[in-house]
Write an enzyme that holds these catalytic residues in place. Sequence first.
Site, PDB file in Angstrom:
ATOM      1  N   HIS B 121       0.881  -1.173   0.000  1.00 40.39           N
ATOM      2  CA  HIS B 121       0.000   0.000   0.000  1.00 40.39           C
ATOM      3  C   HIS B 121       0.921   1.226   0.000  1.00 40.39           C
ATOM      4  O   HIS B 121       2.035   1.161   0.520  1.00 40.39           O
ATOM      5  CB  HIS B 121      -0.824  -0.061   1.291  1.00 40.39           C
ATOM      6  CG  HIS B 121      -1.915   0.949   1.407  1.00 40.39           C
ATOM      7  ND1 HIS B 121      -1.674   2.244   1.765  1.00 40.39           N
ATOM      8  CD2 HIS B 121      -3.252   0.842   1.247  1.00 40.39           C
ATOM      9  CE1 HIS B 121      -2.832   2.903   1.809  1.00 40.39           C
ATOM     10  NE2 HIS B 121      -3.803   2.069   1.503  1.00 40.39           N
ATOM     11  N   ASP B 198       3.055  -4.623   8.082  1.00 37.68           N
ATOM     12  CA  ASP B 198       1.818  -3.840   7.994  1.00 37.68           C
ATOM     13  C   ASP B 198       0.659  -4.831   8.090  1.00 37.68           C
ATOM     14  O   ASP B 198       0.396  -5.580   7.160  1.00 37.68           O
ATOM     15  CB  ASP B 198       1.835  -3.086   6.659  1.00 37.68           C
ATOM     16  CG  ASP B 198       0.477  -2.532   6.261  1.00 37.68           C
ATOM     17  OD1 ASP B 198      -0.505  -2.744   6.999  1.00 37.68           O
ATOM     18  OD2 ASP B 198       0.405  -1.882   5.200  1.00 37.68           O
ATOM     19  N   GLN B 201      -4.570  -5.291   6.894  1.00 33.82           N
ATOM     20  CA  GLN B 201      -5.565  -6.218   6.350  1.00 33.82           C
ATOM     21  C   GLN B 201      -5.612  -7.533   7.120  1.00 33.82           C
ATOM     22  O   GLN B 201      -6.593  -8.270   7.030  1.00 33.82           O
ATOM     23  CB  GLN B 201      -5.286  -6.491   4.863  1.00 33.82           C
ATOM     24  CG  GLN B 201      -5.393  -5.264   3.980  1.00 33.82           C
ATOM     25  CD  GLN B 201      -6.789  -4.655   3.981  1.00 33.82           C
ATOM     26  OE1 GLN B 201      -7.797  -5.353   4.101  1.00 33.82           O
ATOM     27  NE2 GLN B 201      -6.862  -3.337   3.862  1.00 33.82           N
ATOM     28  N   LYS B 224     -10.292  -1.061  10.899  1.00 35.06           N
ATOM     29  CA  LYS B 224     -10.407  -2.248  10.038  1.00 35.06           C
ATOM     30  C   LYS B 224     -10.675  -3.516  10.860  1.00 35.06           C
ATOM     31  O   LYS B 224     -10.857  -4.595  10.308  1.00 35.06           O
ATOM     32  CB  LYS B 224      -9.137  -2.410   9.201  1.00 35.06           C
ATOM     33  CG  LYS B 224      -8.950  -1.296   8.159  1.00 35.06           C
ATOM     34  CD  LYS B 224      -7.940  -1.716   7.132  1.00 35.06           C
ATOM     35  CE  LYS B 224      -7.244  -0.596   6.394  1.00 35.06           C
ATOM     36  NZ  LYS B 224      -8.065   0.271   5.599  1.00 35.06           N
ATOM     37  N   CYS B 362      -4.862   2.437  -3.591  1.00 38.81           N
ATOM     38  CA  CYS B 362      -3.643   3.025  -3.018  1.00 38.81           C
ATOM     39  C   CYS B 362      -2.452   2.098  -3.174  1.00 38.81           C
ATOM     40  O   CYS B 362      -1.597   2.025  -2.288  1.00 38.81           O
ATOM     41  CB  CYS B 362      -3.843   3.389  -1.544  1.00 38.81           C
ATOM     42  SG  CYS B 362      -5.087   4.635  -1.313  1.00 38.81           S
TER      43      CYS B 362
END
Lengths: 141, 404
Positions: B121, B198, B201, B224, B362
Amino acid sequence: MSTIKNIQNDIVEEFDMFDEWMEKYEHLIDLGKSLPLIDAKHKTTENIINGCQSRVWLHADFEQDKVVFTADSDAIMTKGIIGLLVRTFSNQSPQDIVDADTSFIDKIGLKDQLSPTRANGLLSMVKQMKIYAYAFLAKNQ
Amino acid sequence: MISIEKIRAQFPALNQKVHGHPLVYLDNGATTHKPQQVIDAISHYYSIQNSNIHRGVHYLSQQATDAYEASRETVRKHFNATHLHEIIFTKGNTEAINLVANGYSKLLNKGEEVLVSAMEHHSNIVPWQMACQNSGAILKVIPMDKDGVLDMDAYKNLLNSKTKMVAVNHISNALGTINPVKEMCTLAHQVGAKVLIDGAQAGPHCFIDVKEIDADYYCISGHKVYGPTGIGALYGKEELLRELPPYQGGGEMIATVSFEKTTYADLPHKFEAGTPNIAGGVALKYAIDWINEIGIDNIQKYEKELLDYAHQQLATIEGMRFIGQAKEKAGAVSFLVNDIHPYDIGMILDKLGIAVRTGHHCAQPVMDAFEIPGTIRASFAVYNTKEEIDRLVEGVKKAKSMLE
């Protein structure tokens, strides 16, 4: 030659025939498909207006005191609206383009298409059309 | 066996019509909706507990501080981190990455290397580009194959004694690929590099054990994982957080201040300058508790069923092109239909009450790698149903018939 106002009224009438969003969208898709092709040599990086979602190419010529626009987009719905904008502003005098408003887009129920959050490049396209008109106006004075 | 009906009943936002159709919300990769207990926690905080934390001696300040710190403990436990002070609250995943990258812009030396993957991202690319610009370090990219799977041989070849940081996502937001983060950490550590994962998700879909992965840094976004916006968490190994220079200066992050010299507060406060998003922090606990009440293994199992069903049903559409065909996927399916622009399909789906994400997500370098303008992404949460996937498939078919 019709004035910008007349053309916009025609478009509003044309869209009044449709009750359903689907018919409106289908009409836009048809307009998108029938938009005269931009000359490939004008589909350059300099002529690109980047939206987050779809890209728009816009080219302007100045012929016999009128601004002639050709344009394209990679998304067909965007192209349909471009078709409406080109129909409205192309072959008009720079002063008329500078003075024109685009509220007809609201009247045909496509207001959100020209909202900054849509990020489809259309709002920037209208701005760019006016900038071209200003430029031709300045050159002529 | 979990009852999806009971789960859905806890999400007021799901119970609405959009353009005259019952909402089908398949944009969970962007943000999930919030269960009632999270909404109630925010309301309860402002109605009753509201006070500034960590400094007041009065009753309410203590209440607010306790609630906020209880949330830190919940996050610690959820990540299986050793120490409470290894959990830093941030305003989200992006800020967490910026916090670490900003520190690295001071720790990196000229000629040293930072690796990011080809499927990051923008938020896990740009902060590292900035850190490299500031330090003279070099940014290198771990390539992926045509299925959207990282090339592990290329990764091994890229790693060397100059590699100081590997920044990679656990699950790709654009493709849904699950990356082998544990193996990547092992390999990075062999050359002395640190790894930031990261987990934006992965948060809602995976069991995350930072010790098992041996991650140096791991971050998630609250919104999220069924929590509020404006709150996120960064895990960092204690010794690394101690070395990392502070990100922002201000109140809360100091021990003593004079005009000649300031000494910084201990962890985690060193990285938490200013009054934080207290309500968000307090409510994050309720979101994570909610996930754990259902059980991440139950969520995983059910979402796998949804994802398989989505692939299966979408595949019946003529001209379907799945973008990202990794064997290990979670959370999202990214696709195109023939050469139809994703924006056009998204516009029509919207009118049918179906929320998906269209565009480059993104992750422009991912789209460039596949030479496409963007994709349509349907991303799932545990409250989604097979009926909703049927509506998506019908919607895509409808859009296709209008556009072709």
